[in-house]
Scaffold this active site. Structure first.
Site, PDB file in Angstrom:
ATOM      1  N   ASP A 270       0.766  -1.421   0.009  1.00 44.03           N
ATOM      2  CA  ASP A 270      -0.036  -0.602  -0.307  1.00 44.03           C
ATOM      3  C   ASP A 270       1.123   1.225   0.086  1.00 44.03           C
ATOM      4  O   ASP A 270       2.356   1.089   0.703  1.00 44.03           O
ATOM      5  CB  ASP A 270      -0.393   0.284   0.882  1.00 44.03           C
ATOM      6  CG  ASP A 270      -2.104   0.913   1.249  1.00 44.03           C
ATOM      7  OD1 ASP A 270      -1.887   1.480   0.330  1.00 44.03           O
ATOM      8  OD2 ASP A 270      -2.622   1.066   1.788  1.00 44.03           O
TER       9      ASP A 270
HETATM   10  C1  BGC Z   1      -4.892   3.150  -0.236  1.00 40.95           C
HETATM   11  C2  BGC Z   1      -4.525   2.103  -0.835  1.00 40.95           C
HETATM   12  C3  BGC Z   1      -4.908   3.117  -2.427  1.00 40.95           C
HETATM   13  C4  BGC Z   1      -3.399   3.518  -2.222  1.00 40.95           C
HETATM   14  C5  BGC Z   1      -2.999   4.889  -3.648  1.00 40.95           C
HETATM   15  C6  BGC Z   1      -3.571   4.360  -0.381  1.00 40.95           C
HETATM   16  O1  BGC Z   1      -3.700   5.242   0.709  1.00 40.95           O
HETATM   17  O2  BGC Z   1      -5.004   2.195   1.014  1.00 40.95           O
HETATM   18  O3  BGC Z   1      -6.430   1.933  -1.600  1.00 40.95           O
HETATM   19  O4  BGC Z   1      -4.632   2.448  -3.011  1.00 40.95           O
HETATM   20  O5  BGC Z   1      -3.036   4.952  -1.557  1.00 40.95           O
HETATM   21  O6  BGC Z   1      -4.460   5.875  -3.814  1.00 40.95           O
END
Ligand code: BGC
Length: 742
Positions: free
Chosen positions: A266
């Site tokens: 993530d």
């Molecule tokens: C989120 C993800 C997301 C990523 C990219 C993170 O803060 O938890 O689900 O895909 O950001 O935006």
């Protein structure tokens, strides 16, 4: 070199001769050669620097590929309900493009509520087509974290509280996306069931609940859906961050399930170079950036899997084979996506996409209560409709965190209802107001709450019917990533407002727009309640379809709506259970999440899992199994007759729950095993059939660390919800002893 790699090397040299002669292109670019051979060839040509570059970000949403070899950049975008706007290269700031809008599909909670896997496949295809058109190689979704507490800020992006429902829906979604040569990215692996303290919280869960509840939808996405990438979660399990967690990633995901794709962080969830290198992380994104994570900007070289990893390899502290394995997985992803010359070109915001957005909404909206035939509202008699509530006009595709979208079309509920019933028949009053959305604060509303309330009561008094359209929104600490709701109650004084509106006009339908259960202390005072969701581009039109009866509701709740927070398992054990103490959150309820808790503990929910009414009635009869006895390898065929006994066409999702008479380890009262959605004209009846492999009646025995099926008597119940059970059939599973089946 392993034996497999040696064989490849020999193949490679032979193939290289033929390939060079035939087309004068290197084997890794030759489509006619086997993928694994092309991967080994590309890998063999890369320097350590190039390998390292391939496994971490070069910008907010891309990795650099290998320019010297013509291996393309990988472009990613959120996900999961549409393709997100473009961002600046290094900042969490919209790039300000004008061609970066999309069709906003209904949120995944709505998709789950359709109980219709075929729609999930078409939904995935729309996402894939639009992602492809926007030149994305990975769409960051879907999310299948189990709904454990109604406070969790991201439940709206997930598929509810039941692992079988989420599993059945996620597989076709993934296949739909990937049919376009775009990788789905199954997230957030694993146990990301709350947003509060998400970066650090350590989940303490028993092995049985892990395997029976929290992992199955991920497993289905990998094993049955064949997903090409998976995203790690922020939280920890067994004290280690899930993004580089030996048990979860190496043993389970890549070991037991044979996942051969790329495992991605993530954004900002990597925390340690050594663990990242050894414990299965393949691509690092979002570390050390400003905005949603930490300090420094544009520091890609400082990523854990950049210079620090290179230094450890050079110093002999990490074997280069670990880097090679990551590169192989990234290259495999490339061959499936941006190096696949046969992939389609995609399409954007077509009539078909909008029609599907509307259809998913129509099938996902849930009619919770409908006394005195309050709904549908027939156009002929619908005069003086007071539409009250902020969610009738607020854009709810924006906000909520990474799933925010810039929709090219967005029909609000007020616009949809006005279009359907005529401007002369609809008056609108705001009723209450939230503050402006902001990622990290709750901003106060600029409006005077009392005048809004008085105006709404006046509008209600003069109306024939009130449609209250409120609920949550995507502001911080509502349905929004980064933190959880602070209370189970509706915000912005809505509970009081609804109770007052019902007093001045008892002909009221309350429409809750949310991705989460909310307290409904006014439920007995209003004749009709509708659970709507974040419906995206065509939301208002679809809502008008349901309110008017142009479409007959067929959505079913993908989660329970408890009377109060304490009735929910995660909140029954005090702070240990939520939000956690001293950095640990204890899932003391074990398997008993959602309806499993309500039914086993006999704590009724206000509206149970699987509940959803229709404008027609269905009669269930003749439930039976094809035999009375099965062995573990058999499949149980369950049939029953379903009849539409009302006067309009409609669809019913029949749910099949299993219970075991005398299990060796205690089990929930009932567990969903299958479901089938069937459309019937008035008076029509049909046979509904589902097939349940006997092996799926097993439970996970944590003393043996494996799935076990007892010889015992089992019962299948057919229900219109998890509590409205309308038929059952019992049979025996015969096996000499408890049998390990997986
Ligand atoms: C989120 C993800 C997301 C990523 C990219 C993170 O803060 O938890 O689900 O895909 O950001 O935006």
């Amino acid at each position: 070199m392993t034996f497999k790699q040696k064989t490849f090397a020999i193949f490679l040299s032979i193939a290289a001769v033929f390939s060079a002669k035939a087309a004068e292109i290197p084997p890794y670019l030759d489509d006619s050669l086997p993928a694994e051979l092309r991967i080994e060839d590309a890998l063999s040509r890369m320097t350590l620097d190039e390998k390292i570059a391939l496994i971490h970000a070069q910008s907010k949403f891309s990795t650099p590929g290998c320019p010297r070899l013509g291996i393309p950049e990988i472009w990613m975008s959120d996900g999961p309900h549409g393709v997100r706007v473009e961002f600046d290269w290094d900042e969490w700031k919209w790039a300000g493009w004008t061609n970066d809008s999309c069709t906003a599909m209904p949120a995944l909670t709505c998709l789950a509520a359709t109980f219709n896997p075929e729609l999930a496949g078409r939904y995935g295809k729309v996402i894939g087509e639009e992602a492809r058109f926007r030149k994305k190689d990975i769409i960051l979704g879907p999310g299948v974290n189990i709904y454990r507490t109604p406070l969790s800020g991201r439940n709206f992006e997930y598929m509810g509280e039941d692992p079988v429902l989420a599993s059945r829906m996620v597989v076709p979604y993934i296949q739909g996306v990937q049919s376009q040569g775009v990788s789905a990215c199954l997230k957030h692996f694993a146990l990301n069931n709350q947003e509060h303290d998400r970066d650090l919280v350590n989940v303490v869960v028993d092995e049985r609940a892990l395997n029976e509840l929290y992992l199955p939808a991920f497993r289905a996405g990998v094993v049955d859906g064949g997903v090409w990438s998976v995203m790690g979660s922020y939280n920890r399990y067994k004290g280690t961050h899930c993004t580089h967690n030996d048990t979860l990633v190496n043993s389970i995901l890549k070991g037991q399930w044979g996942f051969d794709g790329a495992f991605i962080t993530d954004w900002g969830s990597a925390h340690d170079t050594r663990e990242a290198a050894l414990y299965g992380l393949d691509i690092e994104m979002g570390s050390w950036t400003n905005g949603l994570t930490w300090g420094k900007s544009n520091a890609y070289n400082n990523y854990y899997m950049a210079e620090p990893l290179k230094a450890m390899v050079r110093a002999g502290e990490i074997d280069e084979k670990y880097v090679d394995e990551k590169v192989r997985r990234v290259l495999r992803l490339c061959l499936r996506t941006n190096m696949n010359r046969a992939r389609p070109w995609g399409s954007m915001h077509t009539d078909e996409h909008l029609a599907l957005a509307r259809e998913v909404s129509r099938q996902g909206i849930v009619l919770l209560k409908n006394e005195k035939r309050t709904l549908p509202l027939k156009a002929a008699s619908a005069r003086r409709i007071a539409v009250i509530g902020e969610n009738a006009v607020k854009s709810l595709t924006m906000g909520g965190g990474s799933s925010e979208l810039k929709p090219r079309t967005e029909i609000s509920p007020l616009a949809g209802l006005t279009e359907r019933f005529g401007a002369d028949n609809v008056v609108f009053s705001l009723g209450y107001a939230s503050g402006d959305p902001d990622y990290s604060r709750e901003l106060p509303s600029p409006y005077d709450a009392d005048s809004l309330r008085r105006a709404a009561l006046e509008a209600a008094r003069q109306a024939d019917i009130v449609l209250f359209i409120g609920g949550l929104n995507k502001n911080y600490r509502q349905d929004c990533e980064g933190d959880d709701r602070l209370t189970y109650d509706l915000p912005f004084g809505q509970n009081e407002l609804i109770a007052d509106l019902a007093k001045v006009n008892p002909n009221i339908a309350v429409i809750i727009v949310s991705g989460n259960a909310v307290a409904m202390p006014w439920a007995d005072k209003v004749p009709a309640i509708v659970q709507s969701w974040y419906l995206g581009s065509m939301g208002g039109a679809a809502l008008a379809d349901i309110i008017s009866g142009d479409a007959n509701p067929s959505g079913k709740l993908p989660f329970s709506i408890p009377y109060k927070l304490d009735d929910c398992a995660a909140h029954a054990f005090g702070e240990r259970g939520y939000p956690g103490v001293d950095g640990n959150v204890y899932y003391d309820e074990g398997l008993l999440v959602g309806y499993r808790w309500h039914d086993t503990k006999r704590i009724p929910a206000r509206f149970p899992f699987g509940h959803g009414l229709s404008y027609t009635d269905f009669k269930y009869s003749g439930l039976k199994t094809d035999r009375k006895e099965y062995s573990p390898a058999d499949t149980i065929t369950v049939t029953m007759r379903l009849e539409n006994t009302g006067s309009v066409a409609g669809a019913e999702s029949v749910q099949f729950y299993a219970s075991q008479k005398s299990p060796r380890l205690s089990r929930p009262a009932r567990e969903l095993k299958a479901f089938a959605k069937t459309s019937l004209r008035p008076g029509e009846n049909t046979e509904v059939e589902v097939r349940i492999p006997a092996a799926e009646l097993a439970y996970f025995d944590d003393s043996q660390h494996r799935w076990v099926l007892d010889p015992d008597e089992f019962t299948i119940h057919a229900g219109s919800s998890s509590t409205d059970l309308r038929g059952k059939a019992s049979f025996r599973i015969k096996s000499p002893n408890s049998l390990a089946i997986k």
